[in-house]
Design a protein around this motif. Structure first.
Motif, PDB file in Angstrom:
ATOM      1  N   ASN A 355       1.212 -12.350  71.804  1.00  0.00           N
ATOM      2  CA  ASN A 355      -0.003 -13.161  71.672  1.00  0.00           C
ATOM      3  C   ASN A 355      -1.122 -12.350  71.032  1.00  0.00           C
ATOM      4  N   ASN A 356      -1.352 -11.155  71.532  1.00  0.00           N
ATOM      5  CA  ASN A 356      -2.415 -10.313  70.990  1.00  0.00           C
ATOM      6  C   ASN A 356      -2.133  -9.925  69.540  1.00  0.00           C
ATOM      7  N   PHE A 357      -0.877  -9.647  69.223  1.00  0.00           N
ATOM      8  CA  PHE A 357      -0.510  -9.292  67.857  1.00  0.00           C
ATOM      9  C   PHE A 357      -0.776 -10.449  66.901  1.00  0.00           C
ATOM     10  N   LEU A 358      -0.426 -11.667  67.310  1.00  0.00           N
ATOM     11  CA  LEU A 358      -0.651 -12.829  66.459  1.00  0.00           C
ATOM     12  C   LEU A 358      -2.132 -13.050  66.207  1.00  0.00           C
ATOM     13  N   LEU A 359      -2.945 -12.881  67.239  1.00  0.00           N
ATOM     14  CA  LEU A 359      -4.380 -13.041  67.066  1.00  0.00           C
ATOM     15  C   LEU A 359      -4.947 -11.983  66.131  1.00  0.00           C
ATOM     16  N   LEU A 360      -4.444 -10.757  66.251  1.00  0.00           N
ATOM     17  CA  LEU A 360      -4.886  -9.691  65.360  1.00  0.00           C
ATOM     18  C   LEU A 360      -4.546 -10.032  63.913  1.00  0.00           C
ATOM     19  N   VAL A 361      -3.343 -10.555  63.694  1.00  0.00           N
ATOM     20  CA  VAL A 361      -2.937 -10.970  62.355  1.00  0.00           C
ATOM     21  C   VAL A 361      -3.876 -12.043  61.817  1.00  0.00           C
ATOM     22  N   LEU A 362      -4.204 -13.016  62.663  1.00  0.00           N
ATOM     23  CA  LEU A 362      -5.123 -14.078  62.258  1.00  0.00           C
ATOM     24  C   LEU A 362      -6.453 -13.485  61.805  1.00  0.00           C
ATOM     25  N   TYR A 363      -7.001 -12.596  62.598  1.00  0.00           N
ATOM     26  CA  TYR A 363      -8.302 -12.016  62.277  1.00  0.00           C
ATOM     27  C   TYR A 363      -8.264 -11.244  60.954  1.00  0.00           C
ATOM     28  N   LEU A 364      -7.193 -10.483  60.733  1.00  0.00           N
ATOM     29  CA  LEU A 364      -7.118  -9.626  59.556  1.00  0.00           C
ATOM     30  C   LEU A 364      -6.904 -10.401  58.267  1.00  0.00           C
ATOM     31  N   PHE A 365      -6.186 -11.518  58.337  1.00  0.00           N
ATOM     32  CA  PHE A 365      -5.812 -12.195  57.101  1.00  0.00           C
ATOM     33  C   PHE A 365      -6.568 -13.482  56.824  1.00  0.00           C
ATOM     34  N   ILE A 366      -7.420 -13.903  57.747  1.00  0.00           N
ATOM     35  CA  ILE A 366      -8.301 -15.039  57.453  1.00  0.00           C
ATOM     36  C   ILE A 366      -9.205 -14.728  56.249  1.00  0.00           C
ATOM     37  N   PRO A 367      -9.960 -13.639  56.255  1.00  0.00           N
ATOM     38  CA  PRO A 367     -10.834 -13.371  55.095  1.00  0.00           C
ATOM     39  C   PRO A 367     -10.047 -13.055  53.827  1.00  0.00           C
ATOM     40  N   TRP A 368      -8.856 -12.436  53.960  1.00  0.00           N
ATOM     41  CA  TRP A 368      -8.069 -12.138  52.762  1.00  0.00           C
ATOM     42  C   TRP A 368      -7.597 -13.424  52.095  1.00  0.00           C
ATOM     43  N   THR A 369      -7.032 -14.343  52.869  1.00  0.00           N
ATOM     44  CA  THR A 369      -6.520 -15.575  52.256  1.00  0.00           C
ATOM     45  C   THR A 369      -7.656 -16.384  51.646  1.00  0.00           C
ATOM     46  N   ALA A 370      -8.842 -16.355  52.253  1.00  0.00           N
ATOM     47  CA  ALA A 370      -9.993 -17.065  51.696  1.00  0.00           C
ATOM     48  C   ALA A 370     -10.388 -16.477  50.346  1.00  0.00           C
ATOM     49  N   VAL A 371     -10.438 -15.148  50.248  1.00  0.00           N
ATOM     50  CA  VAL A 371     -10.811 -14.480  48.998  1.00  0.00           C
ATOM     51  C   VAL A 371      -9.762 -14.717  47.923  1.00  0.00           C
ATOM     52  N   ASN A 372      -8.490 -14.536  48.272  1.00  0.00           N
ATOM     53  CA  ASN A 372      -7.419 -14.661  47.297  1.00  0.00           C
ATOM     54  C   ASN A 372      -7.325 -16.079  46.741  1.00  0.00           C
ATOM     55  N   LEU A 373      -7.405 -17.088  47.599  1.00  0.00           N
ATOM     56  CA  LEU A 373      -7.307 -18.472  47.135  1.00  0.00           C
ATOM     57  C   LEU A 373      -8.550 -18.891  46.354  1.00  0.00           C
ATOM     58  N   MET A 374      -9.710 -18.454  46.784  1.00  0.00           N
ATOM     59  CA  MET A 374     -10.933 -18.775  46.050  1.00  0.00           C
ATOM     60  C   MET A 374     -10.874 -18.187  44.640  1.00  0.00           C
ATOM     61  N   ASP A 375     -10.363 -16.980  44.539  1.00  0.00           N
ATOM     62  CA  ASP A 375     -10.262 -16.346  43.223  1.00  0.00           C
ATOM     63  C   ASP A 375      -9.265 -17.071  42.332  1.00  0.00           C
ATOM     64  N   TYR A 376      -8.104 -17.420  42.894  1.00  0.00           N
ATOM     65  CA  TYR A 376      -7.046 -18.014  42.081  1.00  0.00           C
ATOM     66  C   TYR A 376      -7.382 -19.441  41.656  1.00  0.00           C
ATOM     67  N   TYR A 377      -7.887 -20.247  42.576  1.00  0.00           N
ATOM     68  CA  TYR A 377      -8.054 -21.670  42.291  1.00  0.00           C
ATOM     69  C   TYR A 377      -9.449 -22.060  41.799  1.00  0.00           C
ATOM     70  N   VAL A 378     -10.457 -21.248  42.093  1.00  0.00           N
ATOM     71  CA  VAL A 378     -11.821 -21.624  41.732  1.00  0.00           C
ATOM     72  C   VAL A 378     -12.429 -20.679  40.708  1.00  0.00           C
ATOM     73  N   VAL A 379     -12.370 -19.383  40.969  1.00  0.00           N
ATOM     74  CA  VAL A 379     -13.037 -18.422  40.080  1.00  0.00           C
ATOM     75  C   VAL A 379     -12.256 -18.220  38.787  1.00  0.00           C
ATOM     76  N   ARG A 381      -9.056 -19.558  38.210  1.00  0.00           N
ATOM     77  CA  ARG A 381      -8.227 -20.742  37.957  1.00  0.00           C
ATOM     78  C   ARG A 381      -6.852 -20.384  37.392  1.00  0.00           C
ATOM     79  N   GLY A 382      -6.242 -19.392  37.990  1.00  0.00           N
ATOM     80  CA  GLY A 382      -4.879 -19.020  37.641  1.00  0.00           C
ATOM     81  C   GLY A 382      -4.738 -18.170  36.401  1.00  0.00           C
TER      82      GLY A 382
END
Length: 483
Positions: A355-379, A381-382
């Motif tokens: 449980n703790n490991f999964l939460l840690l993963v969530l915390y670490l990769f929430i901002p990464w996935t937001a940055v990566n997807l924003m860059d690819y699809y908005v900034v 655009r692939g």
């Protein structure tokens, strides 16, 4: 030197973090469905579905949290899938345009810990399942599972896809019977389906862990779509990935919640599956566990494969790496050894640690996935200059401060909302009786901040560079095939 029609040596994949040229692209879009279905349809995922039950939530609200968390988390994960065919690159190397040639080490370190960490739990479960069914020492079986996973990961991309397709078909039979048995033969405590028994804390704990588990797959996704032809559509790539992963996740997590509600304080992942299976007919529990072990072996191979790519990416930041079978074998072996040491040293408190490991993963990769997807699809655009991703002095720079700042700020604003069991509860989470809302803060803050900071990027100039380098990129990819 091998020819364009011979991209492999003795059947082993030789590509690692390098670009996959167009004449090596192969496979069908539907292959993504079984791969992501089976990646989730294994009993480590089952353990994700019992968090709410163990924290006092009732069954119906646990199931609602599972479905809601899966639908949200998989949404972000599946959007990464289209990046593979378009760029011909594995997932984590794509972080360089946002974080820089060296700056991407920030997220690669966390990704590598995730790969090894998940394999600790996967191999422990597989070892316990084999100990229960065919007996023998658990640590011996952990080692056996690790070795088999190593071989699959070394052969590489195609055998992983084929294995997941085979396992999907057999899973539908074995776990289909098991699920019907669970629904028909088990009895649940009074109030399990009472919608009036809602409690925020276990609901959000379950929702957050499920969403985090699904988002954690984001670092894998392009690894298994990068050999597809680039003419596949974003929409269809998204759908095959989304529905495969979501169906597998909801199915297994629902089974976890049902088994936890039935077993109560006596719940144990392996023993409870065995006992529930035997209620269908004597010995069926062992059949379920043996098949579940195959699923754990396959996902162990996925983690070794992804861990190898991430480790090669990290090494390449300091010294250029020529993609060879030897390099792949070495980095897969190091990843396997690290998880094996962790599995041998692991304590018996599996559920709390998981449980703790999964939460840690969530915390670490929430901002990464937001940055990566924003860059690819908005900034951007692939549109990426792929050759520049491998150039330490290229247009993306050594340090991508837009991405680094956005990541750190996104992570920082999440901290007061953290609720990690007994490890840490942030002040806002504490005021809300332990309810964790960090997901809803980190995603928009990191993504929007990156968009704002990246307004000065000259995407048109980057496109011109990409077009000028396209022919050389294909030629270089051919020349880098191993002799």
């Amino acid at each position: 030197m091998t020819t364009a029609s011979e991209p492999r040596v003795s059947g082993l994949e030789i590509r690692s973090i390098d670009y996959v040229p167009l004449d090596e692209r192969h496979g069908k879009l539907w292959h993504l469905g079984p791969l992501w279905f089976m990646s989730n349809a294994q009993i480590a995922t089952l353990a994700v579905g019992l968090i709410s039950i163990t924290e006092g939530g009732n069954l119906i609200w646990s199931l609602i949290a599972i479905v809601a968390g899966t639908l949200l988390g998989t949404f972000f994960m599946a959007f990464h899938s289209a990046q593979g065919p378009q760029l011909g690159l594995p997932q984590m190397i794509q972080s360089r345009p946002q974080f820089g040639y060296v700056g991407a080490l920030l997220v690669w370190l966390f990704a590598y810990v995730q790969y090894a960490g998940f394999n600790v739990f996967n191999t422990i479960l597989a070892g316990e399942a084999l100990h229960t069914t065919v007996h023998g020492n658990t640590k011996m079986w952990v080692a056996v599972v690790t070795v088999v996973g190593f071989v699959i990961a070394l052969v590489g991309y195609d055998v992983i896809h084929k294995a997941e397709q085979f396992l999907t078909y057999t899973f539908l039979v074995v776990f289909g019977i098991f699920t019907v048995g669970v629904l028909a033969t088990l009895h649940y405590p009074a109030g399990s389906f009472d919608l009036g028994g809602f409690s925020w804390t276990p609901f959000l704990a379950q929702f957050g862990v499920v969403a985090g588990y699904q988002i954690s797959w984001a670092i894998y996704v392009s690894d298994y779509s990068r050999y597809l032809p680039p003419d596949v559509t974003v929409r269809k790539t998204f759908y095959w990935t989304y529905f495969g992963s979501a169906l597998g996740g909801v199915w297994l997590m629902t089974l976890g919640a049902l088994l936890a509600a039935w077993a109560g304080k006596d719940f144990d992942t392996i023993r409870s599956i065995n006992a529930a299976g035997d209620k269908v007919f004597s010995g069926f529990g062992a059949i379920v566990l043996l098949f579940a072990t195959l699923g754990l072996v396959s996902v162990t191979a996925l983690n070794m494969y992804g861990g190898s790519l991430t480790l090669i990416s990290a090494i390449d930041s300091f010294r250029k790496v020529q993609p060879t079978v030897g390099v792949r074998a070495l980095t897969i072996g190091l990843t396997a050894a690290l998880s094996l040491v962790g599995a041998f040293a692991a304590t018996s408190d599996f559920l709390t640690n998981f449980n703790n490991f999964l939460l840690l993963v969530l915390y670490l990769f929430i901002p990464w996935t937001a940055v990566n997807l924003m860059d690819y699809y908005v900034v951007r655009r692939g549109h990426y200059a792929i050759a520049e991703i491998f150039n330490p002095h290229g247009i993306y720079g050594r340090w991508g401060w837009h991405g680094i700042i956005s990541y750190l700020v996104g992570f920082g604003v999440m901290v007061p909302f953290f609720s990690v069991g007994t490890l840490y509860v942030g002040p806002i989470a504490h005021a809300m009786d332990g309810a964790d809302l960090s997901l809803f803060v980190g995603l928009p803050v990191a993504g929007l901040l990156y968009w704002w900071l990246s307004r000065s990027i000259d995407v048109a100039a980057e496109i011109r560079v990409a077009e000028a380098e396209a022919a050389e990129l294909e030629q270089a990819a051919h020349e880098h095939r191993e002799p």
